[in-house]
Design an enzyme around this catalytic site. Structure first.
Site, short mmCIF file in Angstrom:
data_model
loop_
_atom_site.label_atom_id
_atom_site.label_comp_id
_atom_site.label_asym_id
_atom_site.label_seq_id
_atom_site.Cartn_x
_atom_site.Cartn_y
_atom_site.Cartn_z
N LYS A 135 0.91 -1.41 -0.06
CA LYS A 135 -0.11 0.07 0.01
C LYS A 135 0.80 1.38 0.00
O LYS A 135 0.19 2.33 -0.42
CB LYS A 135 -0.99 0.00 1.12
CG LYS A 135 -1.73 -1.11 0.92
CD LYS A 135 -3.15 -0.70 0.28
CE LYS A 135 -4.20 -1.87 0.12
NZ LYS A 135 -5.15 -1.36 -0.69
C1 LIG Z 1 -3.58 -6.98 3.69
C2 LIG Z 1 -4.11 -6.51 2.73
N1 LIG Z 1 -4.44 -7.32 1.54
C3 LIG Z 1 -4.99 -7.02 0.43
C4 LIG Z 1 -5.80 -5.77 0.48
C5 LIG Z 1 -6.38 -5.74 -1.01
O1 LIG Z 1 -5.71 -4.82 -1.83
P1 LIG Z 1 -6.42 -3.96 -2.92
O2 LIG Z 1 -6.98 -3.07 -2.10
O3 LIG Z 1 -5.59 -3.27 -3.57
O4 LIG Z 1 -7.38 -4.56 -3.49
C6 LIG Z 1 -5.59 -5.06 1.23
C7 LIG Z 1 -5.93 -3.61 1.05
O5 LIG Z 1 -7.19 -3.38 0.84
C8 LIG Z 1 -4.56 -5.33 2.41
O6 LIG Z 1 -4.63 -4.34 3.50
#
Ligand SMILES: Cc1ncc(COP(=O)(O)O)c(C=O)c1O
Length: 326
Positions: free
Chosen positions: A44
């Site tokens: 992120k």
């Molecule tokens: C630990 C974790 N895994 C997966 C995701 C999913 O990623 P994305 O938001 O880019 O779909 C997030 C964030 O939302 C996350 O914090």
């Protein structure tokens, strides 16, 4: 001398690591895009910096401003690191099912953290969507990030994560498998990879209690699919604008129990100390076995670090209480 100007210069260019024991039954090469090497220990950081820089560029975020976001922790960490370097304040709204470690970590990097109940409708005034919107309206010189619908989220992955995966696999990647929350990762990476080679298959990992899989397959937003679940980071009870369903070939759903058990197995079998959505992601890869041929190169992306889950998936007492282990 070889150094970054500040911590933000260390975001991206993460390693790719071959999976071994856990994927022994698969016919193909499985590579992990290992995002915990980012300074905030998650993927992120990439989109947090992109969202801030795009908001600075068009004047939504002004000098000395306050950044407000509803975040399960990782986006908050990325935003907080950039805010420290760039001189902004942060207020983060988080739901009470998130691990205590995530809240403590956000406070450690100077953010104010507001905790909201999980088990309320998204349009309930107590929900973390509603509270973050309201704080955005009430706080002077503030900017509400909205990672769900902010196009800079997917753009970051289109511009950095996708090209890195293409380059690191020498253009040989055939499948990309990743957990879906806001959709930024799958949509940005998937779009870039399919532009390079339209035959690449993009699979989302979803959780039981989330709307994505059924919506992708039927076009129906089915509220009956929605119920509280334990898995952190993936699945939604809304349709974020960052989920580009047109570039996703399919979803597979992983149970809370399997996601938790595989989070432990990643650490114990591969030496990969990762977060709960990584457990879901590798179990998703195993569930997709029938899709893979011997010459395929499958890339799975691991979002965050195990340290945020020591009170839950890495605590055997908690695992037993949940009925996930004997
Ligand atoms: C630990 C974790 N895994 C997966 C995701 C999913 O990623 P994305 O938001 O880019 O779909 C997030 C964030 O939302 C996350 O914090």
């Amino acid at each position: 001398m070889d150094y970054a100007e500040n911590i933000l210069g260390t975001i991206g260019n993460t390693p790719m690591v071959k999976m071994n024991k856990l994927v022994e039954d698969l016919p193909c090469l499985v590579l992990a895009k290992y995002e915990t090497f980012n300074p905030g220990n998650s993927v992120k950081d990439r989109m947090a910096l992109q969202m801030i820089e795009d908001a600075e560029a068009d004047g939504r975020l002004k000098p000395g401003g306050t950044i407000i976001e509803g975040t399960s922790g990782n986006t908050g960490m990325g935003l907080a690191l950039a805010a420290i370097v760039k001189g902004y304040k942060c207020i983060f709204v988080i739901s009470d099912k998130q691990s205590k470690e995530k809240m403590d970590i956000l406070r450690a990097v100077g953010a104010e953290v507001v905790v909201c109940p999980t088990d309320v409708e998204p349009d309930d005034p107590r929900s973390y969507y509603s509270v973050s919107k309201r704080l955005g309206e009430e706080t002077p010189n503030s900017w509400y990030v909205n990672q769900y619908d902010n196009p800079s989220n997917a753009k970051a992955h289109y511009q950095s994560t996708g090209p890195e995966i293409w380059k690191q696999t020498d253009g040989k990647v055939t499948h990309f498998v990743v957990g879906v929350g806001t959709g930024g990762t799958i949509s940005g990476v998937g779009k870039y990879l399919k532009e390079q080679n339209p035959d690449i298959k993009v699979w989302g990992v979803d959780t039981y209690g989330s709307v994505f899989k059924k919506y992708h397959e039927t076009g129906e937003f089915d509220e009956n699919e929605i119920y509280p679940y334990v898995t952190e980071g993936i699945g939604e009870d809304i349709l974020p604008e960052n989920v580009d369903f047109s570039i996703i070939d399919g979803f597979t759903k992983v149970t809370d129990k399997d996601a938790a058990v595989y989070t432990q197995l990643l650490a114990k079998e591969e030496g990969m100390f990762l977060g709960n959505s990584a457990g879901a992601a590798i179990k998703g890869v195993l569930q997709l076995k029938e899709q893979f041929q011997p010459e395929d190169v499958v890339v799975v992306l691991y979002h965050d670090h195990g340290s945020r889950y020591v009170g839950k998936m890495f605590n055997d007492e908690w695992m037993r209480e949940m009925g996930y282990i004997e």
